[in-house]
Design an enzyme around this catalytic site. Structure first.
Site, PDB file in Angstrom:
ATOM      1  N   GLU B  78       0.803  -1.225   0.000  1.00  0.00           N
ATOM      2  CA  GLU B  78       0.000   0.000   0.000  1.00  0.00           C
ATOM      3  C   GLU B  78       0.837   1.277   0.000  1.00  0.00           C
ATOM      4  O   GLU B  78       0.510   2.243  -0.681  1.00  0.00           O
ATOM      5  CB  GLU B  78      -0.966   0.015   1.197  1.00  0.00           C
ATOM      6  N   HIS B 147     -11.880  -4.041   9.680  1.00  0.00           N
ATOM      7  CA  HIS B 147     -12.543  -4.079   8.370  1.00  0.00           C
ATOM      8  C   HIS B 147     -13.800  -3.211   8.360  1.00  0.00           C
ATOM      9  O   HIS B 147     -14.743  -3.495   7.616  1.00  0.00           O
ATOM     10  CB  HIS B 147     -12.911  -5.521   7.994  1.00  0.00           C
TER      11      HIS B 147
END
Lengths: 329, 343
Positions: B78, B147
């Site tokens: 990322e 999440h």
């Protein structure tokens, strides 16, 4: 002396090293006046690397550098005056006085900005190379970073991506043995940075970073490889910085490293050694050397005077320019 | 997998009969498709963008249509990917970087905060970074603490970023196209529960200005400000309250940086009451900022202390029982408005 490198290139290497050296010596001279209010990370001792790499580049090739970026920018063609003015925080500085010495920029020379976060510029070079590939251009991207940046995850992520996509990027690690004051043996399990390239399917080469010809030749190969679309390369150039991590003083004065170590490396001064080689091989005469030195001294003086004459930024600049307003352009 | 099932949402009320309605996910897909078609500098990359699922359908069909040089899968890296997108932007491209979960953005904070956000200002305007980072806020089915986060306040704190949170299909398309065209780094935060929301979306490309809120319902008794999914909950709360004779004005903030506080302050001057409903935490959050701005400019107009509706000050729990208690909704917002009115 290499027979493969044309005379004008050898002269160019020397001239580039001399320009970097003399520009920085001027910074060392002026810094104690405390008027240059920016942290300077001097490149003295490492000039052969910037010169050797950048003489292989054209204007459209991207350069992404770090906090120790003066030499890289000079070697790529950035005007010394706008750099000096940036150090003094003047409006005429390359970043309008908003960046300082660690944040040099020169879009005309495809330098889209230096990062002062260790490793920060590495993925950007990969991105510039990606842009070049998508657009079908021949531009190559080069990123300079120190051995400290190899400690960072982003170096490995970037190597992996660049190899995966066969991007035209040259990773140049300037291994000067220290990250601030931490020796490489305290940070790296093997000290073999070039060797890590193999893990990503990238050719890695370790070169004498104080030898401009050696750096020139291996980076020529890396740049050609990138330009042909064969993919990235990693060059580990071993060198030594003479000054502190930051500022114009030597680190041994603060007890951060042995004085003897500095003395040994000063014997291997890239500028002095190359000067002698050019003289003994007859590539340049002493008169030509002197002439070159005078011309560079004049250029450095002009840079200082450009900076002196440049106005301070308007304080209204403080809140201006946060966002780009050009929209879809 | 049941946890990938997105709740069905009602169609947008008040849309003219015969006008085209598509879902939020389709609107995002259409925006990306049109931007790829209009501007050859645009490309899309991210983990799984070429999966059959196409990031909840938002990138579906795009690799086939535009090729894998412009829509491609990436390694799980990322931070580097953010820097790579940024480098490409600096070299004249318009990258859209996609994250399946907003929770993966913290891995790339160095490149977002230290680099992308700073670049235009730090270099005196010489360069700029036209890039979009799409990230999805998850929720429900035990997604737990890594999440489901709502991290807009974190990004809203950083000068140089723009932070967009559309709640309708119309805004999803118009704001995404505006984000790609913007020329600055834009964090584009989507809420998974909105993907099935349908609404009127013009077929042709259009831009919704970044930083302008929208009044979803006019009213005189209280101002309810919602962001992202909570803007829809705010509309639902206003409908509940209308049945009780309480007339609420609902503002969908649409972006949290720049933040359209003038629109909110103007509304509060009329209603005298403010409830801010955010998907994120309360401390130093979007509500805190809006309440502070209202206090600075219109304290005297307030008839009651402002009220913030947020998730509790803890990470998201997984158990359905705890999760049910974790997320506020229309009933909490309605109760808040009643409290301000002393009812």
């Amino acid at each position: 002396m290499s027979n493969k490198i044309p005379k004008e290139t050898l002269v160019g290497l020397y001239e580039t090293m001399l320009r970097i050296r003399m520009f920085e010596e001027k910074v060392v001279e002026l810094y104690p006046a405390q008027e240059m209010k920016t942290p300077v990370h001097l490149y003295i001792g490492q000039e052969a690397i910037a010169a050797g790499v950048c003489l292989n580049l054209v204007k459209d090739d991207y350069l992404l550098s770090n906090h120790r970026g003066h030499g890289h920018c000079i070697a790529k063609g950035t005007d010394m005056g706008v750099m000096m003015a940036e150090f003094y925080g003047k409006a005429g500085g390359c970043s309008g006085g908003k960046g300082g010495s660690m944040h040099l920029v020169d879009p005309e020379n495809s330098i889209p900005g230096n990062s002062a976060i260790v490793g920060g510029g590495i993925p950007m070079a990969v991105g510039a190379a990606l842009a070049s590939q998508i657009k079908g251009l021949k531009s190559v991207a080069v990123t300079f970073f120190g051995d400290g940046a190899v400690d960072e995850g982003v170096f490995h992520e970037s190597m992996s991506f660049a190899s995966l996509k066969k991007l035209p990027v040259v990773f140049v690690c300037e291994n000067n043995l220290y990250a601030t004051n931490s020796h490489i043996t305290a940070r790296h399990p093997t000290g073999d940075i070039a060797g890590s390239a193999g893990a990503y399917g990238v050719p890695g080469v370790c070169v004498d970073g104080n030898d401009p010809e050696a750096v020139y030749e291996c980076s020529k190969e890396a740049v050609e490889r990138a330009r042909k679309g064969t993919g990235p390369s990693l060059i580990e150039a071993r060198t030594y910085r003479w000054k502190g991590h930051v500022g114009p003083d030597a680190d041994f004065e603060k007890g951060c490293r042995p004085e003897e170590e500095l003395r040994e490396w000063m014997e291997k001064c890239p500028v002095k050694r190359f000067r002698e080689r050019l003289l003994t091989s007859g590539v340049m005469s002493a008169e030509e050397m002197d002439g070159l030195r005078s011309a560079v001294a004049e250029e450095v003086d002009k840079a200082v005077s450009f900076s002196d004459k440049s106005p301070w930024p308007d304080t209204a600049e403080l809140t201006r320019g946060l966002y780009y307003e050009g929209g879809g352009k | 997998m049941p946890w990938t099932t997105v709740p069905k949402m009602e169609r947008t009320p008040g849309v003219e009969p015969g006008s085209r309605e598509i879902t939020y996910r389709e609107a995002l897909n259409e925006a990306l498709s049109q931007m790829l078609g209009i501007d050859e500098r645009v490309f899309i990359m991210g983990e799984g963008v070429d999966d059959p699922g196409g990031v909840f359908g938002t990138t579906k069909g795009l690799p086939e249509k535009f090729g894998d040089a412009r829509v491609f899968d990436t390694p799980l890296a990322e931070n580097a990917l953010t820097g790579i997108a940024m480098g490409a932007a600096l070299a004249g491209m318009r990258p859209v970087l996609v994250h399946m979960r907003v929770d993966f953005l913290p891995i790339s904070l160095d490149q977002i905060i230290n680099h992308a956000a700073k670049w235009h200002y730090m270099f005196g305007g010489k360069v700029h970074v036209p890039m979009v980072i799409r990230a999805i806020t998850g929720r429900g089915w035990g997604s737990a603490a890594q999440h489901s986060q709502s991290l807009q306040a974190l990004f809203a704190n950083i000068p140089g970023l723009k932070v967009v949170m559309p709640s309708t299909p119309y805004d999803a398309k118009g704001l995404l196209m505006a984000a790609v065209a913007d020329g600055n780094p834009v964090i584009f935060l989507e809420h998974r529960w909105l993907y099935e929301a349908a609404g009127h979306v013009p077929e042709e490309p259009y831009l919704v200005p970044i930083g302008k809120g929208e009044i979803r319902r006019k009213g005189k008794d209280a101002t309810i400000v919602g962001v992202s999914h909570m803007a829809r909950e705010a509309v639902a709360a206003a409908e509940l309250l209308a049945n009780e004779g309480i007339d609420s004005e609902v503002i969908d903030l649409r972006a949290v940086r720049p933040m359209d506080s003038p629109l909110v302050i103007e509304s509060v001057r009329k209603t005298g009451r403010l409830v801010v409903a955010d998907t994120g935490w309360k401390l130093c959050g979007i509500g805190a900022e809006l309440v502070a701005r209202v206090a600075e400019e219109a304290l005297g107009e307030l008839k009651a202390p402002p009220l913030r509706i947020n998730i509790p000050d803890v990470p998201t729990p997984s158990s359905p029982v705890l999760e049910e208690a974790y997320y506020p909704g229309k009933d909490d917002i309605a109760a808040g408005v009643r409290q301000l009115l002393g009812k």
